[in-house]
Design an enzyme around this catalytic site. Sequence first.
Site, PDB file in Angstrom:
ATOM      1  N   THR A   1      27.622  24.852 111.650  1.00  0.00           N
ATOM      2  CA  THR A   1      27.835  23.760 112.599  1.00  0.00           C
ATOM      3  C   THR A   1      26.686  23.633 113.582  1.00  0.00           C
ATOM      4  O   THR A   1      26.244  22.520 113.915  1.00  0.00           O
ATOM      5  CB  THR A   1      29.141  23.993 113.384  1.00  0.00           C
ATOM      6  OG1 THR A   1      30.212  24.157 112.470  1.00  0.00           O
ATOM      7  CG2 THR A   1      29.445  22.836 114.314  1.00  0.00           C
ATOM      8  N   THR A   2      26.156  24.763 114.052  1.00  0.00           N
ATOM      9  CA  THR A   2      25.082  24.770 115.039  1.00  0.00           C
ATOM     10  C   THR A   2      23.815  24.134 114.502  1.00  0.00           C
ATOM     11  O   THR A   2      22.953  23.686 115.271  1.00  0.00           O
ATOM     12  CB  THR A   2      24.819  26.217 115.507  1.00  0.00           C
ATOM     13  OG1 THR A   2      26.041  26.757 116.029  1.00  0.00           O
ATOM     14  CG2 THR A   2      23.760  26.290 116.585  1.00  0.00           C
TER      15      THR A   2
ATOM     16  N   TYR B   1      39.487  17.267 110.125  1.00  0.00           N
ATOM     17  CA  TYR B   1      39.915  15.874 110.188  1.00  0.00           C
ATOM     18  C   TYR B   1      41.176  15.591 109.370  1.00  0.00           C
ATOM     19  O   TYR B   1      42.099  14.959 109.847  1.00  0.00           O
ATOM     20  CB  TYR B   1      38.789  14.908 109.762  1.00  0.00           C
ATOM     21  CG  TYR B   1      39.107  13.462 110.060  1.00  0.00           C
ATOM     22  CD1 TYR B   1      39.012  12.965 111.352  1.00  0.00           C
ATOM     23  CD2 TYR B   1      39.531  12.598 109.053  1.00  0.00           C
ATOM     24  CE1 TYR B   1      39.330  11.649 111.637  1.00  0.00           C
ATOM     25  CE2 TYR B   1      39.864  11.280 109.325  1.00  0.00           C
ATOM     26  CZ  TYR B   1      39.759  10.809 110.612  1.00  0.00           C
ATOM     27  OH  TYR B   1      40.087   9.518 110.896  1.00  0.00           O
TER      28      TYR B   1
ATOM     29  N   TYR C   1      36.049  30.411 107.724  1.00  0.00           N
ATOM     30  CA  TYR C   1      35.644  30.036 109.080  1.00  0.00           C
ATOM     31  C   TYR C   1      36.765  29.238 109.724  1.00  0.00           C
ATOM     32  O   TYR C   1      37.079  28.129 109.285  1.00  0.00           O
ATOM     33  CB  TYR C   1      34.345  29.226 109.017  1.00  0.00           C
ATOM     34  CG  TYR C   1      33.766  28.787 110.344  1.00  0.00           C
ATOM     35  CD1 TYR C   1      34.169  29.346 111.555  1.00  0.00           C
ATOM     36  CD2 TYR C   1      32.773  27.814 110.382  1.00  0.00           C
ATOM     37  CE1 TYR C   1      33.628  28.943 112.756  1.00  0.00           C
ATOM     38  CE2 TYR C   1      32.216  27.402 111.582  1.00  0.00           C
ATOM     39  CZ  TYR C   1      32.639  27.962 112.771  1.00  0.00           C
ATOM     40  OH  TYR C   1      32.103  27.558 113.963  1.00  0.00           O
TER      41      TYR C   1
ATOM     42  N   ARG D   1      37.147  22.401 116.441  1.00  0.00           N
ATOM     43  CA  ARG D   1      36.403  21.392 115.681  1.00  0.00           C
ATOM     44  C   ARG D   1      37.208  20.809 114.517  1.00  0.00           C
ATOM     45  O   ARG D   1      36.978  19.681 114.118  1.00  0.00           O
ATOM     46  CB  ARG D   1      35.095  21.992 115.142  1.00  0.00           C
ATOM     47  CG  ARG D   1      34.060  22.274 116.216  1.00  0.00           C
ATOM     48  CD  ARG D   1      32.741  22.710 115.599  1.00  0.00           C
ATOM     49  NE  ARG D   1      31.731  22.976 116.611  1.00  0.00           N
ATOM     50  CZ  ARG D   1      30.912  22.069 117.131  1.00  0.00           C
ATOM     51  NH1 ARG D   1      30.998  20.805 116.739  1.00  0.00           N
ATOM     52  NH2 ARG D   1      30.014  22.404 118.037  1.00  0.00           N
TER      53      ARG D   1
ATOM     54  N   LYS E   1      35.175  34.376 109.939  1.00  0.00           N
ATOM     55  CA  LYS E   1      34.592  34.077 111.243  1.00  0.00           C
ATOM     56  C   LYS E   1      35.704  33.424 112.049  1.00  0.00           C
ATOM     57  O   LYS E   1      36.089  32.288 111.794  1.00  0.00           O
ATOM     58  CB  LYS E   1      33.385  33.145 111.113  1.00  0.00           C
ATOM     59  CG  LYS E   1      32.763  32.778 112.462  1.00  0.00           C
ATOM     60  CD  LYS E   1      31.631  31.753 112.303  1.00  0.00           C
ATOM     61  CE  LYS E   1      31.079  31.361 113.668  1.00  0.00           C
ATOM     62  NZ  LYS E   1      30.028  30.312 113.561  1.00  0.00           N
TER      63      LYS E   1
ATOM     64  N   ILE F   1      29.183  36.113 114.491  1.00  0.00           N
ATOM     65  CA  ILE F   1      28.200  35.090 114.120  1.00  0.00           C
ATOM     66  C   ILE F   1      28.046  34.246 115.373  1.00  0.00           C
ATOM     67  O   ILE F   1      28.960  33.529 115.770  1.00  0.00           O
ATOM     68  CB  ILE F   1      28.644  34.263 112.911  1.00  0.00           C
ATOM     69  CG1 ILE F   1      28.709  35.154 111.669  1.00  0.00           C
ATOM     70  CG2 ILE F   1      27.687  33.090 112.679  1.00  0.00           C
ATOM     71  CD1 ILE F   1      29.266  34.465 110.434  1.00  0.00           C
TER      72      ILE F   1
END
Length: 291
Positions: free
Chosen positions: A46-47, A109, A135, A140, A164, A206
């Site tokens: 994502t980053t 979503y 994850y 998000r 994660k 992470i």
Amino acid sequence: MQSLIGTGVALVTPFKKDFSVDTEALSRIVNFQIDNGIDYLVVLGTTAENATLSQEEKELVISTVIDANKGRLPLVLGVGGNNTYKVVEELKTRDFSNFVAVLSVSPYYNKPTQEGIYQHFKAVAEASPIPVILYNVPGRTASNMLPSTVLRLANDFKNVVAIKEAAGDIVQAMKLIQGKPEGFLVISGDDMVTLPMVLAGGSGVISVIGEGFPRQFSDMVSLGLERKVDEAYKLHYLLAEAIDMIFEQGNPAGIKEVFKTLGLSENTVRLPLVNVNQDLADRLNKFVKSL
């Protein structure tokens, strides 16, 4: 999966002022991590502003990191999405010879049920030729992967090797640590609760803050894993203000401002993200210089 114990960082994608991918800056950032004690690198998470990259740009990022790393650190590749069949197709067709694991986010979503999340990752596990890190990031994805679902996956699929966990809920993390099968890793995805998670039995992190302050943050995690609690918490409290600041106006805008101050890259982000305001930029600049 001993290579995933310790401090991994979710690499940014640096952009030039014209918004093109800055491969020279990305190489500098990779070397900065290696030179300062980071244990492994996560590519296209994502980053990395993955959602705004074209397929050609993603391939450029992957090849740049592989070339800069030169086999020195283990690499993890982000392969996830909310279209299960598209994720499975990539897992079946991509060359993973340079990677030790994939990091796959819970579908966003769509807001699947726990059974839907299980079935999604069942398909991912069956398709992936290398180990899978789940994850969970409810902030998000708009859905929380419950410990019962994670542990079901961990017990049913040998190649589901870690999670994660970024719900920011230490009680949920402790339930995962308590119930996990032997060898399964619970990795923090929330910088502020990393040390408590490690001390509770987690395997590391992470991180986002870790790529801006890799020496201090990786030392903190190492001290936590060694059960040197007082020394570890000194570093935690040293960095706590910065952790709050880098997420104050969104990720990766905050950490990119740190990189600008460090002289590693521009602070450019792509819409719909925008740069941090001047007040936050000044505070981050002051913090970086104070270290």
